[in-house]
Design an enzyme around this catalytic site. Structure first.
Site, PDB file in Angstrom:
ATOM      1  N   GLY A 130      69.732  64.651  37.422  1.00 19.63           N
ATOM      2  CA  GLY A 130      70.865  63.787  37.128  1.00 19.63           C
ATOM      3  C   GLY A 130      71.288  63.976  35.680  1.00 19.63           C
ATOM      4  O   GLY A 130      70.451  64.269  34.811  1.00 19.63           O
ATOM      5  N   CYS A 131      72.574  63.811  35.405  1.00 17.79           N
ATOM      6  CA  CYS A 131      73.045  64.026  34.031  1.00 17.79           C
ATOM      7  C   CYS A 131      72.523  62.940  33.102  1.00 17.79           C
ATOM      8  O   CYS A 131      72.115  63.218  31.970  1.00 17.79           O
ATOM      9  CB  CYS A 131      74.561  64.129  33.988  1.00 17.79           C
TER      10      CYS A 131
END
Lengths: 342, 342, 342, 342
Positions: free
Chosen positions: D148-149
């Site tokens: 995930g960013c």
């Protein structure tokens, strides 16, 4: 009854916001506008969005005849403000929007602002202008000190919780995003559109922001002991709005109950249903403040978030609200404008 | 005297703007809010920025009891609007904000909108809602058709010039930038923040924009001959505002004189001093329109620029202004809000 | 073969863009960076986004040893540029990004810039840097004058049309929106985020913009007669990008054919299919230019629109492209970066 | 040596970013682009900013001949990704950008994503793609799960601190602002420009954000005990960028030392000098991550802030970096683009 108003520092953003609000105020009439660097100009030359108003040209504050003025808003930079207000008539009602009279302790003032106060007697006289918590004192005051916009937002979250004893005083964190108008109309590289839009950054990290002086003063007085919170503001690419996110140790239910109780009768402060969170979009251009409470997945911890418009509820709207009290107007007069969305 | 208002289509941006304006209107009270897709919800769930208002929950328009309604604003999408209005009580005063009743000629309607009109009798009855130029007809009207927001802006520039005969009718160019709220609250890829911010593009280039139907109708009627202008709108990365730039053949002095004369007594339209130009920043959130004239370096040519807020003066503010006339209120009631800057 | 590069004026936006492009250029190495007001600082202090690069600290331009420099980019403000370049070694290859050497006629220079040129011999020597149209001259040049960013955009639309004789020379209108970086990193009130975001305005209306000096010079030379266009730039709330919309009298098919023919072999210029229009979003951060043609509903008239990135293709990308020619590099070296979207 | 690449899910933002990066990658060539909903279209119709690239038209992923493909990027929505990847050739090297293979524990996956995993064997096989901490495993992997960013940003701050034992594990707070492209190209009302620009709000408050699944998994494994942090993301009005602000209990010097040591040899991660803080502006469009440490005024407490571009270092840049390892390319190939500022 119409009250006669003067505004000193009318060429900045808080000055413009005062004029915007007073433009539809039923009981106030602007009789004088001062902005020494732009004296002689019509207001519309400095703020073309206000050109439709029939208002006096800008003058220097020294040119104002205060004999017919009921109340003066002072929207000057800090340090200048204390010098100017010291020279105004002693009986004049004043709402100051600068940082100059927020701190009661001369030592604290020196620590956060780096110089001795030039008007310590006025500093002692001034009433702290967080309306909902100083309503009686403001009503009776001659000189009211507008709060910092971040300081107001944080206090709307934390004062009822400290007063109710529902959060751990030694572990309060306040994270905050503030729109660019909070920095005023100053020519700084980091406020240019090309530098500021399309991104974000923190500033005054680690406990260096001056509004901590207000938090320290107010929260410690309220708690009857020293309270020192952690506070990080961020500069965000929008013009108006503050969103504060507090990380607290305390039960969400008790926290929300304390807030809902404190603000039950407040016209401008709404505590959202449990689990809902506020957005700056929904208070933009208005005097409203929305507060939301969310329990964390870790038991005994919660978040409280608050959103308001830094120029309005955080500054000029607060100032008008206080002036309403000082002049005997309805407290909400001129302030019920709905937010401007989208 | 307080007039009782219903709004159909209250969940779109023009609906929200109507409510924002009426919130501080001295003579209007909202009695019913309809939004069929969101019926049953409180307004604050759809527009949290309006949660402070004490308003009825959203219903379907079929549920409204119109017997106590003095005037109904209809802020539905075009095509839907004509179907709904055809079913409303025949005596009900209506201000429609859609495109459905702007064009008087059924052929022109079919050409620009691609379908036969479902209510040709109402189309014939409707008065074109450009307040400053149809004031008497609007005052007497039962059904008023709000203009296109781009169409309003262009007409504020061009009507006085065509009427005065001071520009070449065969060489009128109208270039325009419109903020994103002009496209409404619709889920389209090109309206996403990630697609639209930080850049611009033209659309409906070459004479394809539907507001040309209004220009053709109005300018030809005014000139007594066919007038066809060139018109290119651009989608610009801001939420509110239209800036129109007209390229004209005519003498700047005569052009400005015609404008200044036409708008001398208008409360919302300001013609700037020769050479000054308007900005959408200075009308944002308000019902004002600023117009500027500049002579070109090439003699006999000039630019006229106009700025207004598409949601307010271009749509919902215009609607309230027309409703004021229809109800016998002061024409400016509820509309003197100062622009929100910054 | 690696060429050694100096940049004078490295602390402005065009300086930063040069460094960004050269950072991945296979054949250039930056040996010296000058910015007199920030001399002594590391580049990362002035432009933290470039801190990962291993580059020399900023110096004054007088401190640079030019003996080892193959080519010098000069990204100074106009007027300063002519004074500095006059003092640089006479054999040094220079690409200037200022306005100082764009106009060949000393009279025209005085008219548009208000002062006598301080280096008329260099003015006579300089080659106009619109790569696609001066490729041979640039390849052979010692001193190349970067074009104005608006001037480049307008010429990409108009040069092929004037050359092909397919538009009415007496009725050319160029309307344009430019992002804020076009104004540079200067501390002006109108460039503040709070003033500029969320709206738009025109500037230099009526033929007052200096880039008209370039249009006059180039179009008249090309046409063999005086050509004077109408030109209105708008300041738009995004950082990078120019969108030009030309209103022309001419047949769309002939117009598109002239453009497609002129740019058939150009690596950076794309003529879109008939009826499609460009967007600044799609060229942001790149050296590409998109051009679209649309016939107007009025026969014999058409629009041509062009989009490019003012900092890249309109300024620093053009400069690198010209430097590639001057140094014998591949013309596209360092310039094939894809646009950065979203 | 040139490697042949396929991209599935090429019509979303992470797909576009992969193509942007690979466009200048010296050792990769795109052989197939799949986007089932847009199959048959040229890439330039879906992403006009990539129209200059000579690439195959979009196809369905089922149409791809994988026999000649060296590595496949999969940029599909979660849940779809696991279904598609289960059907791809078993020996194909894959970098997945969805959330489907980030969590190793089927129970944790079910808890955070609400459904049973459709490919548990692949879930077990996948290597977590945080390059700097899983470099050897990634180099040897067939299937790599992009992080995930937000999860990447938080881990860049916290992993070295947890590993070094320099912060209180029971009191970690991660506050974060994410740009809108983090939500993808989905048609949601809250992602419209008119709703999102000019303000901010939190979301998934109180421990509800799915990236907490990654934090829980990774931090607990690293600490050898359960670690549960508090995490609040905010949606901010810019397109690219994440700024994370961690509130920690630990000594700033020890914290900074642990970070500086961990990242001493990392090409993309910079630890700023003590007291300096990062900005998303300075990493926009690049694969770089800037980390800053500031001591709080309260002893024993500190802030660590990190900034990266969610689309690049937080997603597609990470994917290319991992693919470089898997294919034996230089790890930085195609990724040294300088940030695009302003």
């Amino acid at each position: 009854m119409t009250h006669t108003i003067a505004i000193i520092g009318a060429s900045g953003y808080t000055g413009a916001e005062l004029i915007r609000l007073i433009a539809t105020h039923p009981d106030m009439r602007i009789a004088a506008l001062a902005a020494n660097s732009k004296a002689g100009q019509p207001l519309g030359a400095v703020f073309p969005h206000l050109r439709h108003l029939d208002l006096p040209d800008l003058v220097t504050w020294e040119e104002i005849d205060f004999s017919g003025i009921d109340l003066c808003f002072c929207a000057l930079p800090h340090k200048t403000s204390q010098e100017v207000i010291a020279k105004l008539p002693k009986g004049l009602k004043i709402v100051d929007l600068s940082a100059d009279f927020r701190l009661r302790d001369p030592e604290a003032y020196r620590k956060w602002y780096g110089n001795d106060h030039a008007a310590p007697d006025l500093q002692a006289e001034a009433v702290y202008g967080l309306t909902e918590f100083y309503r009686d004192e403001i009503t009776a005051a001659r000189l009211v000190a507008g709060t910092g916009c971040n300081a107001a937002t944080g206090q709307y979250i934390l004062r009822p919780l400290i007063a109710a004893g529902v959060v751990d005083l030694d572990d309060i964190i306040l994270d905050l995003a503030c729109g660019v108008s909070g920095a005023g109309r100053s020519l700084k590289e980091n406020l240019l559109h090309a530098e500021l839009s399309e991104g974000t950054n923190a500033y005054s990290v680690g406990g260096a922001h001056r509004h901590l002086g207000e938090f320290d003063q107010e929260f410690s007085a309220l708690a009857g002991r020293d309270v020192r919170i952690r506070f990080t503001p961020h500069l965000a690419p929008f013009n108006r709005g503050i969103l504060a996110t507090a990380y607290l140790k305390g039960e969400a239910e008790a926290v929300r109950y304390a807030l809902a109780t404190a603000y039950a009768d407040e016209p401008f402060i709404t505590v959202l249903p449990m689990g809902e969170t506020p957005s700056t979009h929904h208070v933009r251009g208005s005097n409203f403040c929305h507060i939301g409470v969310v329990a964390d997945r870790i038991s005994g911890k919660c978040n409280v978030l608050a959103a308001l418009d830094n120029l309005c509820k955080g500054s000029s709207g607060q100032a008008v609200q206080n002036a309403n009290l000082m002049l005997g107007c309805d407290e909400t007069a001129g302030l019920m404008l709905a937010p401007c969305f989208p």
